[in-house]
Motif scaffolding. Structure first.
Motif, PDB file in Angstrom:
ATOM      1  N   LEU A   1      40.471  44.024  63.463  1.00 52.88           N
ATOM      2  CA  LEU A   1      39.145  43.489  64.097  1.00 52.88           C
ATOM      3  C   LEU A   1      40.027  43.944  65.165  1.00 52.88           C
ATOM      4  O   LEU A   1      38.353  44.233  66.108  1.00 52.88           O
ATOM      5  N   TYR A   2      40.781  43.290  65.606  1.00 52.80           N
ATOM      6  CA  TYR A   2      41.380  43.140  67.633  1.00 52.80           C
ATOM      7  C   TYR A   2      41.110  44.746  67.536  1.00 52.80           C
ATOM      8  O   TYR A   2      40.225  45.155  68.911  1.00 52.80           O
ATOM      9  N   ASN A   3      42.076  45.775  67.290  1.00 54.04           N
ATOM     10  CA  ASN A   3      41.177  47.733  67.548  1.00 54.04           C
ATOM     11  C   ASN A   3      40.812  47.922  67.173  1.00 54.04           C
ATOM     12  O   ASN A   3      40.050  48.785  68.951  1.00 54.04           O
TER      13      ASN A   3
ATOM     14  N   GLU B   1      55.428  46.410  61.330  1.00 56.72           N
ATOM     15  CA  GLU B   1      54.788  47.420  62.993  1.00 56.72           C
ATOM     16  C   GLU B   1      53.365  47.365  63.036  1.00 56.72           C
ATOM     17  O   GLU B   1      52.939  48.184  64.209  1.00 56.72           O
ATOM     18  N   VAL B   2      52.159  46.588  62.711  1.00 59.73           N
ATOM     19  CA  VAL B   2      51.366  46.368  62.616  1.00 59.73           C
ATOM     20  C   VAL B   2      51.363  45.580  63.801  1.00 59.73           C
ATOM     21  O   VAL B   2      50.740  45.655  65.210  1.00 59.73           O
ATOM     22  N   VAL B   3      51.765  44.786  63.674  1.00 59.94           N
ATOM     23  CA  VAL B   3      52.224  43.372  65.174  1.00 59.94           C
ATOM     24  C   VAL B   3      53.039  43.900  66.635  1.00 59.94           C
ATOM     25  O   VAL B   3      52.646  43.881  67.208  1.00 59.94           O
ATOM     26  N   LEU B   4      53.630  45.070  65.940  1.00 59.36           N
ATOM     27  CA  LEU B   4      54.501  45.928  66.913  1.00 59.36           C
ATOM     28  C   LEU B   4      54.130  46.427  67.586  1.00 59.36           C
ATOM     29  O   LEU B   4      53.494  46.438  68.851  1.00 59.36           O
ATOM     30  N   LEU B   5      52.846  47.811  66.816  1.00 57.52           N
ATOM     31  CA  LEU B   5      52.312  47.918  67.846  1.00 57.52           C
ATOM     32  C   LEU B   5      50.616  47.789  68.239  1.00 57.52           C
ATOM     33  O   LEU B   5      50.090  47.975  69.063  1.00 57.52           O
ATOM     34  N   SER B   6      50.733  46.271  67.491  1.00 54.81           N
ATOM     35  CA  SER B   6      49.477  45.849  68.790  1.00 54.81           C
ATOM     36  C   SER B   6      49.622  45.268  69.460  1.00 54.81           C
ATOM     37  O   SER B   6      48.755  45.266  70.798  1.00 54.81           O
TER      38      SER B   6
ATOM     39  N   ALA C   1      52.156  46.055  71.452  1.00 59.47           N
ATOM     40  CA  ALA C   1      52.160  47.679  72.278  1.00 59.47           C
ATOM     41  C   ALA C   1      51.032  48.000  72.648  1.00 59.47           C
ATOM     42  O   ALA C   1      50.691  48.514  73.758  1.00 59.47           O
ATOM     43  N   LEU C   2      49.876  48.480  72.359  1.00 55.26           N
ATOM     44  CA  LEU C   2      49.131  48.331  72.633  1.00 55.26           C
ATOM     45  C   LEU C   2      47.898  47.454  73.515  1.00 55.26           C
ATOM     46  O   LEU C   2      47.582  47.512  74.343  1.00 55.26           O
ATOM     47  N   ALA C   3      48.489  46.175  73.002  1.00 52.84           N
ATOM     48  CA  ALA C   3      47.566  45.013  74.375  1.00 52.84           C
ATOM     49  C   ALA C   3      48.735  45.376  75.744  1.00 52.84           C
ATOM     50  O   ALA C   3      47.903  44.965  76.577  1.00 52.84           O
TER      51      ALA C   3
END
Length: 651
Positions: free
Chosen positions: A198-200, A376-381, A383-385
């Protein structure tokens, strides 16, 4: 602390916590019942009943924890007994967490008789499964008897995907506790994935960014794949659609790989940084698409699944190679991407190797994709933030730079406008200069008339003659002559003043034509050139600056004069009323403009006249004046003579 280090530490701690809960529950160890005499047997014919299988041999002994068979066209049997269940519940739960078996059947026997039979698996609708089955996602079976150690238990399994029967046996009360902890961990796991999705997606829509939309789609389909891996899809999403349940893993896996490749290409800008490897990314996009259609149209098979495994592993290796190259090139996003991608790839690779019976590390491999994916999801989310934060900083700096550039541009435009005004005014004065001889002659003649009449009056006064009709005639002539001079001077003043700051206002068409004629007619008369103006008719109002429209007419008449000066001839001014504007036309009998020069005549400083006779600004300035009035100026290509036209809006 560095932001990347904080993200990495946070992701690892969260993933390990969920792994601990998934692997063993909240307690250090939930009690299990000892499994004895675990054996397997393969029936290639897939036709033998249990009564015959039990008598056949040899049965192959295997270690504790269940059995893995990989891809197989046979029906495999698992036989075992249980140790004594002293002090524990008489209700036993047989839990098979592996959900990719097409058909899994559980038997309880004693003395060769089947006492209980229950079915499960992808091809078995929920309505056909054991009614007492706990809907946990795993294949679970219940048997209640205080003397469970007196029975012999069997599993039979068959299907198109890799086969396996890893299982544990727990007392009912212990299983409830284990299940509660596991469901909490899975709730946290799927909750984190749903939040990331939802965030992305929200950011992708809000920022109109493909990076976030691709990543959100990847998280969605990977979450759906994990949901299927836990067995929940076949229970809660399509409980009766066994056809779809067998294909859903390919659907989620194919689309997950496709959007992962698209995300990597956008996030790491592979087309810019690694153009050769970028082409291979879309090779795997094509492979995922072909796999998707193949499974839907033909179905799954060992070859398809192994090809899919090879494709996914190759894609992940390619992604690591691209990320490594980008890291070496100094791309800021590559460092945290390398770590997150490595965690995901390692977890998924362990799962695939376990799925195909290459390795068997127990429950860790069953949940390694969860840990890798969550990391990966936590890191990339995050990282995107962080990327958004950096983008905001860059945007703020860009806005400041743009503000400075805008200020400088405005000052440059003001200076340019000032210079343009001065150029227009200079060209206006130059046009007056070209008319100076004719204007001087035009004023000199009336002055001679006034002087002659003044001498006559003086003579009559000296002689004492009082002839009233003669006096009236003389004074009338002087009055008309002074009006003529006044009109010439007024026209000159109108044309010579800087009118750029004047507002657009209703102006008389006849006045504009009269002012232009007053300035130009004597020059044409002196050059023996016939100048024709429209006969004065009903007046009309134009919304314009009259001085500027006069300047356009004077510029065009000046060009026509120069064109016919050597040979004599004529110059004609015409007007025509249109629906919402007036059209002016200035034509002459000159030799015309060569075709190869017509495209350049509106360029500033372009002229075909001799040096000193023209600046090349007349037509350019005239065109800008007409454009500022909302009209247009052009050359009539179809006229037999040189003819320029322009329009001015009505008031």
């Amino acid at each position: 602390m560095h932001v990347g280090n904080f993200h990495l530490g946070f992701a690892i701690r969260l993933s390990l916590l969920i792994l601990a809960l998934l692997g063993g529950g909240g307690k250090l160890a939930w009690a299990t019942v000892e499994v004895l005499e675990l054996e397997t047997y393969a029936d290639p014919s897939k036709a033998l009943p249990l009564s015959e299988v039990a008598k056949l041999g040899p049965w192959e002994k295997v270690g504790r924890g269940g059995a893995r068979f990989g891809f197989s066209s046979a029906r495999h049997w698992v036989r075992f007994r249980l140790g004594k269940n002293e002090g524990l519940s008489s209700s036993l739960i047989f839990d098979v967490p592996y959900v990719y078996n097409d058909r899994l059947t559980f038997f309880v026997t004693r003395d060769g008789k089947i006492l209980h039979e229950a079915k499960n698996g992808l091809s078995v609708p929920v309505s056909a499964r054991e009614k007492t089955e706990l809907r946990t996602g795993s294949a679970t079976f219940r048997w209640v008897d205080e003397n469970a150690h007196d029975f012999t238990y069997y599993f039979s399994v068959e299907g198109n995907l890799p086969l396996g029967v890893p299982f544990t046996v727990r007392p009912g009360n212990e299983y409830v506790g284990f299940l509660g902890d596991r469901q909490v961990a899975l709730g946290a796991f799927f909750g984190a994935l749903v939040f990331a999705f939802l965030y992305n997606i929200f950011l992708g829509i809000a920022l109109k960014s493909r990076v976030y939309l691709f990543y959100g789609a990847f998280v969605f389909f990977t979450t759906l794949l994990a949901f299927s891996h836990e067995g929940f899809s076949g229970i809660y999403l399509w409980p009766e659609a066994s056809w779809w349940a067998e294909r859903e893993i390919h659907f989620s896996g194919s689309l997950g790989a496709l959007f992962y490749a698209l995300f990597v290409a956008a996030f790491l800008e592979t087309k810019k940084h690694t153009p050769r490897l970028h082409r291979w990314m879309f090779f795997f996009v094509a492979v995922s698409t072909i796999r998707l259609f193949w499974v839907f149209l033909i179905g799954s098979s060992e070859i398809v699944l192994k090809a899919a495994e090879a494709s996914v592993i190759s894609l992940n290796l390619l992604v690591l190679l691209i990320a490594g190259n980008c890291l070496f090139m100094g791309v800021r996003s590559a460092r945290i991407f390398c770590i997150s991608s490595l965690a995901y790839n390692l977890g998924f690779a362990l799962f695939l190797l376990d799925l195909t019976n290459v390795i068997n590390l127990g429950s860790f491999t069953a949940y390694s994709p969860h840990v890798g994916l969550l990391t990966e999801v936590v890191l990339l989310s995050l990282a995107l933030a962080e990327r958004i934060r950096r983008t905001n900083v860059d945007l703020r700096q860009s806005y400041l730079a743009l503000d400075r550039e805008t200020g400088e541009r405005k000052r440059a435009e003001q200076l340019l406008e000032q210079e343009r005004r001065e150029t227009v005014h200079a060209e206006k004065l130059r046009a007056l200069g070209r008319m100076a001889a004719g204007i001087a002659h035009e004023i000199n003649n009336p002055l001679a008339i006034i002087h002659g009449n003044a001498v006559l009056l003086k003579d009559m006064t000296a002689r004492g003659l009082v002839d009233l009709p003669a006096l009236a005639n003389i004074t009338g002539t002087i009055e008309k002559t002074t009006e003529r001079i006044s009109r010439i001077v007024k026209s000159m003043r109108t044309l010579s003043r800087d009118s750029k700051q004047d507002p657009f206002s209703p102006c008389s068409l006849n006045t504009i034509l009269q002012d232009t004629l007053a300035i130009t007619q004597d020059r044409f008369r002196a050059g023996k050139i016939t100048l024709s103006f429209p006969a004065e008719g009903p007046d009309a109002l134009l919304l314009c600056r009259s001085a500027e429209i006069c300047q356009v007419l004077v510029n065009l008449l000046g060009n026509s004069y120069d064109a016919v000066e050597a040979s004599g001839g004529w110059v004609r001014v015409e007007t025509r009323e249109l629906s919402e504007e007036f059209e002016f036309a200035v034509s002459d009998s000159g030799p015309g403009i060569p075709l190869e020069l017509r495209e350049r005549i509106h360029e500033p400083f372009f002229t075909t006249k001799d040096v000193g006779r023209g600046t090349g600004l007349g037509l350019s300035i005239s065109r800008s004046i007409v454009s500022a009035h909302g009209g247009s100026l052009w050359m009539d290509e179809n006229s037999p003579h040189t003819k320029f036209l322009f329009t001015v809006p009505k008031a």
